[in-house]
Write a protein that holds these residues in place. Structure first.
Motif, PDB file in Angstrom:
ATOM      1  N   MET A 149      68.365   2.406 105.321  1.00 14.20           N
ATOM      2  CA  MET A 149      67.842   2.439 106.685  1.00 14.20           C
ATOM      3  C   MET A 149      66.737   1.403 106.876  1.00 14.20           C
ATOM      4  SD  MET A 149      68.709   4.023 109.398  1.00 14.20           S
ATOM      5  CE  MET A 149      68.158   3.196 110.896  1.00 14.20           C
ATOM      6  N   ALA A 150      65.967   1.143 105.833  1.00 15.98           N
ATOM      7  CA  ALA A 150      64.925   0.120 105.924  1.00 15.98           C
ATOM      8  C   ALA A 150      65.543  -1.249 106.177  1.00 15.98           C
ATOM      9  CB  ALA A 150      64.092   0.099 104.648  1.00 15.98           C
ATOM     10  N   TYR A 156      70.363   6.657 103.985  1.00 18.50           N
ATOM     11  CA  TYR A 156      69.160   7.069 103.270  1.00 18.50           C
ATOM     12  C   TYR A 156      68.061   6.007 103.455  1.00 18.50           C
ATOM     13  CZ  TYR A 156      71.790  10.929 101.272  1.00 18.50           C
ATOM     14  OH  TYR A 156      72.512  12.081 101.127  1.00 18.50           O
ATOM     15  N   PRO A 157      66.796   6.352 103.115  1.00 17.16           N
ATOM     16  CA  PRO A 157      65.678   5.470 103.476  1.00 17.16           C
ATOM     17  C   PRO A 157      65.832   4.001 103.079  1.00 17.16           C
ATOM     18  CG  PRO A 157      64.816   7.580 102.792  1.00 17.16           C
ATOM     19  CD  PRO A 157      66.306   7.623 102.537  1.00 17.16           C
ATOM     20  N   ILE A 200      57.929   4.552  95.384  1.00 14.54           N
ATOM     21  CA  ILE A 200      57.926   4.116  96.793  1.00 14.54           C
ATOM     22  C   ILE A 200      57.442   2.675  96.921  1.00 14.54           C
ATOM     23  CG2 ILE A 200      57.690   6.451  97.723  1.00 14.54           C
ATOM     24  CD1 ILE A 200      54.681   5.851  98.119  1.00 14.54           C
ATOM     25  N   VAL A 212      62.422   1.069 100.102  1.00 14.14           N
ATOM     26  CA  VAL A 212      61.238   1.363 100.911  1.00 14.14           C
ATOM     27  C   VAL A 212      60.055   0.589 100.338  1.00 14.14           C
ATOM     28  CG1 VAL A 212      62.062   3.638 101.593  1.00 14.14           C
ATOM     29  CG2 VAL A 212      60.668   3.405  99.521  1.00 14.14           C
ATOM     30  N   ARG A 266      66.891  -1.257 109.741  1.00 11.66           N
ATOM     31  CA  ARG A 266      65.800  -1.362 110.709  1.00 11.66           C
ATOM     32  C   ARG A 266      65.269  -2.778 110.783  1.00 11.66           C
ATOM     33  NH1 ARG A 266      64.875  -0.385 115.077  1.00 11.66           N
ATOM     34  NH2 ARG A 266      65.626   1.735 114.626  1.00 11.66           N
ATOM     35  N   THR A 270      55.597   0.336 100.499  1.00 13.58           N
ATOM     36  CA  THR A 270      54.384   1.065 100.863  1.00 13.58           C
ATOM     37  C   THR A 270      53.192   0.174 100.546  1.00 13.58           C
ATOM     38  OG1 THR A 270      55.501   3.100 100.168  1.00 13.58           O
ATOM     39  CG2 THR A 270      53.125   3.233 100.540  1.00 13.58           C
TER      40      THR A 270
END
Length: 432
Positions: A16-17, A12-13, A383, A334, A20, A336
């Motif tokens: 995954m962040a 999930y994000p 976010i 995540v 990455r 932003t």
């Protein structure tokens, strides 16, 4: 509802962040060393593995017959693929060839800590140099990649050996020893009881007295003692090569992470020289983090010209375990830079601000679901938006927008034509 397949993971994000960020760090380190990224297929001919390891290896593969009648498999590792690629364009490629890639692989095996049936690795290889400096550069890249992630020598160690030291010592016994099977036994020695290890050595051809003697000799890690015991050209050359690699690693800044460990064997048959494995220094991560080594015969075995090669392949599952244990795993969340919040009929102006911020390279979201003011603000908080730009009808009537710092809750109005204006990364502080 459909269940996921065992051994295959969803990311999930937030997770995954973190993944990455880790992959980007590792790949950036590879690029600094001059390694060039390649892309490789998920599917290969199964013969690339069965020809070398026998048909029984199919049980460990995701192999099948495709609609063209070809026996194919999802790739379980990268080395045969890059060997095929080198052979295909061997005359055109400048030497040394320095390649890297990050991608998934597939093996049908028991799911366990740090190992799924679909797993991800970053492979880094050098083709075309037999010099100790090539081995040392692989070690140095691996060390720099780990330290760039925030790890230190207190967190990991490289256990380094040479396959010809083990092979040469085994060959020095007068009994008929299957050195391949004996080396495989050495590779398992840290995971099984001593008695079982000696049984495997006996099955490979040593007597039990010789198995105990061999075990004591290599466990000591004394290169002089090993060289004196075997007294063969093969062992002498291997000890000299290992010492040269460690000397180059000293100059390249990686020697401090290396420990001579003759029990480090690496199970794959294609290794020919220096081999190493990375371990968690505390032992909390029970298995090897990753490993690598020299495989000088592989390109020739694929039909190419003799080409020395050395490489390493950090696995991301085990690497994440090490980073988490050491407290350097990135935050799984995540982030932003801006959320542009719309109130009323303000889409055109909100879209203009959104575009200009994105053109400056920022992560920017805006409302695409027709939500209320409160719902948009809650979403911006979820976010982790750093700054919220409120574009409301009332503010626009006064030629203004509201800039809100989400950490402090402070907000103010500023002229709409000044946001973002000439500022590269405008925040509340720029207008306070």
């Amino acid at each position: 509802m459909y269940d996921g397949i065992k051994g295959f993971r969803d990311f999930y994000p937030g997770e995954m962040a973190a993944r990455r960020a880790t992959i980007d760090t590792i790949e950036d380190t590879a690029r600094r060393y001059g390694f060039r990224e390649i892309g490789t297929p998920a599917l290969e001919r199964a013969e690339m593995w069965t020809d070398k390891s026998g048909d029984e290896i199919v049980e460990e593969l995701y192999a099948f017959e495709d609609q063209g009648g070809r026996h194919v498999t999802l790739t379980p590792e990268l080395t045969p693929t890059v060997a095929r690629m080198v052979v295909a364009k061997q005359q055109e490629l400048s030497k040394p060839i320095k390649w890297f890639s990050t991608r998934p692989f597939w093996r049908y095996e028991q799911v366990q800590q740090g190992r799924q049936r679909e797993f991800y690795q970053t492979n880094v290889d050098i083709f075309g140099s037999s010099e100790p400096e090539a081995d040392a550069e692989i070690l140095a890249w691996a060390a720099d990649a780990l330290t760039d992630l925030g790890l230190t020598g207190d967190h990991f160690e490289f256990r380094i050996s040479h396959r010809d030291i083990l092979g040469g010592v085994l060959e020095s016994y007068e009994t008929d020893v299957d050195t391949t099977e004996a080396i495989r036994a050495v590779d398992k020695s840290g995971k099984i009881p001593t008695a079982e290890y000696h049984d495997l050595l006996a099955e490979a051809g040593l007597t039990y007295d010789q198995a105990a003697e061999f075990d004591d000799l290599i466990a000591g890690g004394d290169l002089e003692a090993v060289e004196s015991f075997a007294d063969t050209e093969r062992v002498t050359a291997a000890v000299e090569n290992l010492q040269h690699v460690l000397g180059a690693a000293e100059d390249f800044g990686a020697r401090e992470y290396c420990t001579i460990s003759l029990e480090t064997a690496r199970g794959l048959d294609y290794y020919t020289g220096v081999v190493f494995e990375c371990f968690d220094s505390t032992g909390e991560v029970s298995r090897s983090i990753f490993g690598g080594g020299r495989y000088d015969d592989l390109i020739e075995s694929f039909g190419g010209q003799p080409t020395p090669a050395v490489g390493v392949a950090p696995g991301h599952a085990t690497l994440s375990l090490l980073c988490q244990r050491a407290g350097v795993w990135p935050e799984e969340e995540v982030t932003t830079d801006y959320y542009v919040l719309r109130v009323g009929d303000t889409r055109a102006e909100a879209a203009r601000i959104t575009r200009e911020l994105r053109e400056r390279g920022h992560v920017v979201e805006t409302d695409v679901a027709g939500r209320s003011f409160g719902a948009q603000l809650d979403y911006a908080d979820s976010i982790n938006a750093e700054t919220v730009v409120i574009v409301g009808e009332q503010d626009l009537a006064n030629d203004e927008v509201t800039v809100k710092d989400m950490e402090t809750g402070d907000q103010l109005q500023t002229a709409v034509e000044e946001f973002p204006g000439d500022l590269e990364r405008p925040t509340y502080e720029d207008f306070a």
